[in-house]
Design a protein around this motif. Structure first.
Motif, PDB file in Angstrom:
ATOM      1  N   ARG A 199       6.352  -2.957   0.691  1.00  0.00           N
ATOM      2  CA  ARG A 199       6.544  -1.604   0.182  1.00  0.00           C
ATOM      3  C   ARG A 199       6.650  -1.576  -1.336  1.00  0.00           C
ATOM      4  NH1 ARG A 199       5.596   2.691   3.716  1.00  0.00           N
ATOM      5  NH2 ARG A 199       6.099   2.011   5.832  1.00  0.00           N
ATOM      6  N   ARG A 200       6.797  -2.737  -1.956  1.00  0.00           N
ATOM      7  CA  ARG A 200       6.828  -2.842  -3.421  1.00  0.00           C
ATOM      8  C   ARG A 200       5.739  -3.833  -3.826  1.00  0.00           C
ATOM      9  NH1 ARG A 200      11.216  -0.871  -5.935  1.00  0.00           N
ATOM     10  NH2 ARG A 200      11.061  -2.345  -7.657  1.00  0.00           N
TER      11      ARG A 200
ATOM     12  N   THR B 127       5.519   1.531  -3.412  1.00  0.00           N
ATOM     13  CA  THR B 127       6.061   1.531  -4.768  1.00  0.00           C
ATOM     14  C   THR B 127       5.363   0.484  -5.620  1.00  0.00           C
ATOM     15  OG1 THR B 127       8.223   2.273  -3.985  1.00  0.00           O
ATOM     16  CG2 THR B 127       8.153   1.201  -6.147  1.00  0.00           C
TER      17      THR B 127
ATOM     18  N   THR C 260       5.496  -1.829  -8.848  1.00  0.00           N
ATOM     19  CA  THR C 260       6.446  -2.387  -9.812  1.00  0.00           C
ATOM     20  C   THR C 260       5.855  -2.479 -11.202  1.00  0.00           C
ATOM     21  OG1 THR C 260       5.757  -4.660  -9.309  1.00  0.00           O
ATOM     22  CG2 THR C 260       7.577  -3.737  -8.004  1.00  0.00           C
TER      23      THR C 260
ATOM     24  N   ASP D 210       9.769  -8.574  -8.520  1.00  0.00           N
ATOM     25  CA  ASP D 210      10.211  -7.605  -7.516  1.00  0.00           C
ATOM     26  C   ASP D 210       9.113  -7.205  -6.541  1.00  0.00           C
ATOM     27  OD1 ASP D 210      12.720  -7.578  -8.639  1.00  0.00           O
ATOM     28  OD2 ASP D 210      12.332  -5.804  -9.879  1.00  0.00           O
ATOM     29  N   ALA D 211       7.895  -7.630  -6.810  1.00  0.00           N
ATOM     30  CA  ALA D 211       6.764  -7.258  -5.951  1.00  0.00           C
ATOM     31  C   ALA D 211       6.689  -8.178  -4.741  1.00  0.00           C
ATOM     32  CB  ALA D 211       5.459  -7.319  -6.733  1.00  0.00           C
ATOM     33  N   ARG D 212       6.455  -7.579  -3.578  1.00  0.00           N
ATOM     34  CA  ARG D 212       6.302  -8.354  -2.346  1.00  0.00           C
ATOM     35  C   ARG D 212       4.862  -8.759  -2.091  1.00  0.00           C
ATOM     36  NH1 ARG D 212      11.267 -10.245  -1.734  1.00  0.00           N
ATOM     37  NH2 ARG D 212      12.821  -8.616  -1.462  1.00  0.00           N
TER      38      ARG D 212
END
Length: 243
Positions: A119-120, A145, A147, A179-181
Motif C-alpha cells: 500500500r506504500r 500511497t 512515498t 518506507d516503500a513496500r
C-alpha cells in the motif's frame, strides 16, 4: 490454452512479451498488436492522443480474430494521463470493442500493488516530472500511497527503449525509499523482464514493472494464476502480504 491480447504503442520494449510467453509455460499464448503511437512524446497532449479510442480500436480487430481471452492496453502514460475516471472509460470502450475483459497498465499497477500487499510504494519514472506526478495521482486514486517519485525526464519512448541493465538498476536504486513496500517502474518502453529477480534481490523488496504487471493483469482478467518466480514476486503462487 489461454490467449492474452496486448495493444502496444509503437516499438520500444515489445520483446518483453515473447519473453514472458516463454517464461509462463506452453498453455499461455501472447498476442501483441502495435498501435499507432502518433507523436512519440511524454507530453500530456501527445499521450492523450496516443490513447485515443479510434487508435486503440484499430488494433482490436486482429486480437479478436486471434481469439484472445482478455485485452490490455500496454501503455501506462497513455492511460493514467486521463485520470482515474478517464482511464476507466478508456478500458470500458476497449472492452466493448474487443468483446472481452479489458484493462490497461495503469490499472494493472494498482491491482498488482494490492496483490502483494504493497500500500506504500516508491516510483521510479522515466518521464518528465509533470507526467510522473500524474502517475502518483493515479495511484493515490487507487488507494496506493506514494512515498516518493524519482523522474528521469526522458521525452521519448524510443530513448527509453535503448536503456540497458545499468540504467534500469540506477533508476530503481534512486527511486527506492525505506518506507516503500515495493518499487514501481512505470514505462512499457523499458526492458525489465530479464532483470526482475536481480532487481528484487538488489532492493530487498518486490519490484513492479510496466510490462510485468501488464502480463499479470491479462492473466488476472482471464482468471489464470501462474507460478513464475522468474517474473518476480508478483508471480509467486501466493500473494506477499507486507505490514
Amino acid at each position: 490454452m489461454t490467449a492474452l491480447g496486448f495493444l502496444y504503442p509503437g516499438h520500444a520494449a515489445e520483446d518483453d512479451y515473447p519473453r514472458a510467453e516463454q517464461l509462463l509455460g506452453s498453455d499461455i499464448r501472447v498476442d501483441l498488436v502495435h498501435t499507432d503511437i502518433g507523436e512519440d512524446a511524454h507530453r500530456v497532449d501527445a499521450l492523450l492522443a496516443m490513447g485515443d479510442a479510434d487508435r486503440l480500436a484499430a488494433g482490436v480487430g486482429e486480437l479478436r480474430r486471434a481469439g484472445v481471452d482478455a485485452v490490455v492496453w500496454a501503455c501506462t502514460s497513455g492511460s493514467f494521463v486521463r485520470g482515474w475516471e478517464g482511464a476507466q472509460e478508456q478500458v470500458r470502450a476497449l472492452a466493448r470493442t474487443a468483446g472481452t475483459p479489458a484493462s490497461s497498465t495503469s490499472f494493472a499497477f494498482v491491482h498488482a500493488a494490492r496483490e502483494i500487499g504493497a500500500r506504500r510504494v516508491a516510483v521510479g519514472a522515466t518521464y518528465p516530472d509533470d507526467v510522473a506526478a500524474l502517475f502518483a495521482d493515479f495511484l493515490a486514486a487507487g488507494s496506493v500511497t506514494v512515498t516518493g517519485v524519482t523522474s528521469s525526464g526522458i521525452i521519448t519512448a524510443a530513448e527509453v527503449g535503448t536503456w540497458g541493465e545499468a540504467e534500469l538498476f540506477a533508476l530503481a536504486r534512486a527511486a527506492d525509499h525505506p518506507d516503500a513496500r515495493a518499487v514501481l517502474l512505470p514505462d512499457t518502453a523499458l526492458h525489465t523482464l530479464a532483470h526482475l529477480p536481480a532487481l528484487e534481490k538488489e532492493l530487498g523488496k518486490p519490484v513492479l514493472t510496466a510490462n510485468q504487471v501488464t502480463v499479470w493483469e491479462a492473466l488476472r482478467l482471464a482468471d489464470r494464476r501462474v507460478n513464475a518466480p522468474s517474473l518476480g514476486a508478483l508471480f509467486t503462487r501466493e500473494p506477499i502480504v507486507q505490514v
